[in-house]
Scaffold this active site. Structure first.
Site, PDB file in Angstrom:
ATOM      1  N   ASP A   1     113.265  62.538  59.189  1.00  0.00           N
ATOM      2  CA  ASP A   1     112.679  62.944  58.065  1.00  0.00           C
ATOM      3  C   ASP A   1     110.971  63.026  58.475  1.00  0.00           C
ATOM      4  O   ASP A   1     110.636  62.642  59.296  1.00  0.00           O
ATOM      5  CB  ASP A   1     112.743  61.718  57.011  1.00  0.00           C
ATOM      6  CG  ASP A   1     112.201  62.124  55.543  1.00  0.00           C
ATOM      7  OD1 ASP A   1     112.290  63.449  55.501  1.00  0.00           O
ATOM      8  OD2 ASP A   1     111.689  61.378  54.613  1.00  0.00           O
TER       9      ASP A   1
ATOM     10  N   LEU B   1     128.463  61.223  75.492  1.00  0.00           N
ATOM     11  CA  LEU B   1     127.876  60.833  74.345  1.00  0.00           C
ATOM     12  C   LEU B   1     128.529  61.646  73.165  1.00  0.00           C
ATOM     13  O   LEU B   1     128.690  62.960  73.386  1.00  0.00           O
ATOM     14  CB  LEU B   1     126.117  61.477  74.238  1.00  0.00           C
ATOM     15  CG  LEU B   1     125.543  61.197  72.923  1.00  0.00           C
ATOM     16  CD1 LEU B   1     125.282  59.615  72.796  1.00  0.00           C
ATOM     17  CD2 LEU B   1     124.297  62.059  73.102  1.00  0.00           C
TER      18      LEU B   1
ATOM     19  N   HIS C   1     111.361  72.221  60.440  1.00  0.00           N
ATOM     20  CA  HIS C   1     112.637  72.139  60.708  1.00  0.00           C
ATOM     21  C   HIS C   1     113.131  72.480  62.211  1.00  0.00           C
ATOM     22  O   HIS C   1     113.810  72.015  62.978  1.00  0.00           O
ATOM     23  CB  HIS C   1     113.671  72.738  59.752  1.00  0.00           C
ATOM     24  CG  HIS C   1     113.412  72.284  58.307  1.00  0.00           C
ATOM     25  ND1 HIS C   1     113.470  70.748  58.026  1.00  0.00           N
ATOM     26  CD2 HIS C   1     113.380  72.940  57.050  1.00  0.00           C
ATOM     27  CE1 HIS C   1     113.139  70.605  56.607  1.00  0.00           C
ATOM     28  NE2 HIS C   1     113.158  71.915  56.142  1.00  0.00           N
TER      29      HIS C   1
ATOM     30  N   ARG D   1     113.806  54.185  52.815  1.00  0.00           N
ATOM     31  CA  ARG D   1     114.845  54.039  52.136  1.00  0.00           C
ATOM     32  C   ARG D   1     116.048  54.601  52.843  1.00  0.00           C
ATOM     33  O   ARG D   1     115.870  55.127  53.794  1.00  0.00           O
ATOM     34  CB  ARG D   1     114.603  54.802  50.442  1.00  0.00           C
ATOM     35  CG  ARG D   1     114.156  56.288  50.715  1.00  0.00           C
ATOM     36  CD  ARG D   1     114.190  56.881  49.552  1.00  0.00           C
ATOM     37  NE  ARG D   1     113.427  58.170  49.542  1.00  0.00           N
ATOM     38  CZ  ARG D   1     111.857  58.484  49.319  1.00  0.00           C
ATOM     39  NH1 ARG D   1     111.223  57.497  48.790  1.00  0.00           N
ATOM     40  NH2 ARG D   1     111.450  59.549  49.400  1.00  0.00           N
TER      41      ARG D   1
HETATM   42  C1  IPE Z   1     117.048  62.461  53.967  1.00  0.00           C
HETATM   43  O1  IPE Z   1     115.762  62.920  53.691  1.00  0.00           O
HETATM   44  C2  IPE Z   1     117.842  63.262  54.438  1.00  0.00           C
HETATM   45  C3  IPE Z   1     117.678  63.897  55.632  1.00  0.00           C
HETATM   46  C4  IPE Z   1     116.950  63.621  56.527  1.00  0.00           C
HETATM   47  C5  IPE Z   1     118.659  64.984  55.907  1.00  0.00           C
HETATM   48  P1  IPE Z   1     115.162  63.429  52.257  1.00  0.00           P
HETATM   49  O2  IPE Z   1     113.903  63.783  52.538  1.00  0.00           O
HETATM   50  O3  IPE Z   1     116.214  64.598  51.737  1.00  0.00           O
HETATM   51  O4  IPE Z   1     115.164  62.178  51.620  1.00  0.00           O
HETATM   52  P2  IPE Z   1     114.259  61.669  50.154  1.00  0.00           P
HETATM   53  O5  IPE Z   1     114.367  62.914  49.251  1.00  0.00           O
HETATM   54  O6  IPE Z   1     112.928  61.418  50.564  1.00  0.00           O
HETATM   55  O7  IPE Z   1     115.033  60.506  49.862  1.00  0.00           O
HETATM   56  C1  IPE Z   2     113.701  66.234  56.688  1.00  0.00           C
HETATM   57  O1  IPE Z   2     112.377  66.627  56.664  1.00  0.00           O
HETATM   58  C2  IPE Z   2     114.980  67.180  56.890  1.00  0.00           C
HETATM   59  C3  IPE Z   2     115.562  67.435  55.925  1.00  0.00           C
HETATM   60  C4  IPE Z   2     115.780  66.781  54.940  1.00  0.00           C
HETATM   61  C5  IPE Z   2     116.353  68.681  55.766  1.00  0.00           C
HETATM   62  P1  IPE Z   2     112.099  66.790  55.315  1.00  0.00           P
HETATM   63  O2  IPE Z   2     112.287  68.108  55.001  1.00  0.00           O
HETATM   64  O3  IPE Z   2     112.458  66.097  54.063  1.00  0.00           O
HETATM   65  O4  IPE Z   2     110.393  66.719  55.449  1.00  0.00           O
HETATM   66  P2  IPE Z   2     109.532  65.895  54.331  1.00  0.00           P
HETATM   67  O5  IPE Z   2     110.195  64.749  54.170  1.00  0.00           O
HETATM   68  O6  IPE Z   2     109.539  66.796  53.048  1.00  0.00           O
HETATM   69  O7  IPE Z   2     108.297  65.833  55.156  1.00  0.00           O
HETATM   70 MG    MG Z   3     112.182  64.234  53.445  1.00  0.00          MG
END
Ligand code: IPE
Ligand code: IPE
Ligand code: MG
Length: 253
Positions: A30, A141, A47, A204
């Site tokens: 995340d 792996l 990403h 979370r």
């Molecule tokens: C969790 O991250 C999903 C992935 C890392 C793929 P999110 O950014 O979607 O989660 P929330 O919305 O903060 O809970």
């Molecule tokens: C996690 O990074 C990747 C995915 C959920 C696909 P986010 O895109 O959720 O990045 P933030 O949490 O908005 O910074």
């Molecule tokens: Mg996120």
């Protein structure tokens, strides 16, 4: 116990006990969007840069003998994002499978996917299925990518298939136990994660591996996923090694 001739590895990470490396590490990757926003870049750039962190993490896991690495890359709830971002994430998976394929083969990485494959574009789905088939016998792996994955959706999917087997008589209610249900999950055959890492500062689970993390050790770190490197991975493993896992029992004297 001291090593008479310390290897470069033990100099870099003196605290790690190589006999207690987690077998299965799961990561909620995340913080890509915030990483990009902090640089005035589009979220998709976060990403894309996150892929470098994926490569570093695979390398670190191989080096330390981690057997399974599960990476949460796209959740069932991530479809709620703007269409352009969803498209960029789908494209990224397709491109990564092409670009990384040779390296995965050479490194002996077996590719798996946890998630609902059917609603992906047919071309992407076919590509995923090919890479799964071609890397099936690799042993170093297991790289399990959680894509279009939701913990609740996974359990619903499992219960549906289990229900069908009950109806057809292949299964009886008496034979349903934890192991039996586990065989219907996307992670069938994989051990439960020992360590779950979430980057990006949120504490979370976001619908990740709800069944499998019953006794997993949780580790949260503030670093945004694109910045996650070997030192962060080793810090997480070192922290894990300080934990006393009791599984509901009592500690040995
Ligand atoms: C969790 O991250 C999903 C992935 C890392 C793929 P999110 O950014 O979607 O989660 P929330 O919305 O903060 O809970
Ligand atoms: C996690 O990074 C990747 C995915 C959920 C696909 P986010 O895109 O959720 O990045 P933030 O949490 O908005 O910074
Ligand atoms: Mg996120």
């Amino acid at each position: 116990m001291s090593d008479p001739q310390p290897s470069p590895r033990s100099v870099i990470a003196p605290a790690l006990d190589l006999a207690r490396i987690p077998s299965h590490i799961a990561i909620i990757m995340d913080g890509n969007g915030r990483w990009a926003a902090a640089r005035g870049l589009p979220r998709a750039a976060g990403h894309r840069t996150g892929l470098d962190a994926v490569r570093r993490t695979i390398e670190g896991c191989r080096e330390y003998g981690v057997r399974v690495l599960t990476l949460y890359a796209f959740s069932t709830e991530n479809w709620r994002r703007p269409a352009g971002e969803v498209e960029a994430l789908m494209r990224l998976l397709g491109e990564a499978l092409i670009d990384e394929f040779d390296d995965l083969m050479e490194a002996g990485v077996q590719f798996r996917m946890s998630g609902e494959l059917h609603s992906l574009e047919p071309a992407l789905r076919e590509q995923v299925e090919q890479v799964i088939a071609l890397t099936r016998d690799n042993k170093t792996l297991v790289l399990n990518v959680a894509y279009n994955y939701g913990g609740r959706a996974e359990i619903i999917d499992a219960v549906r298939r289990l229900g069908r087997d009950l109806a057809s008589g292949r299964l009886t209610p008496q034979t349903i136990d934890e192991a039996a249900l586990g065989r219907y999950l996307y992670t069938a055959g994989l051990p439960d994660p020992d360590l779950l890492i979430r980057t990006g500062g949120e504490q979370r689970i976001s619908n990740f591996l709800l069944w499998q993390i019953a006794y997993t050790e949780l580790y949260f770190c503030d670093v945004y996923w694109p910045d996650f490197d070997r030192s962060h991975l080793l810090a997480a493993i070192a922290d894990y090694q300080q934990r006393r896992r009791r599984f509901g029992g009592v500690e040995d004297a």
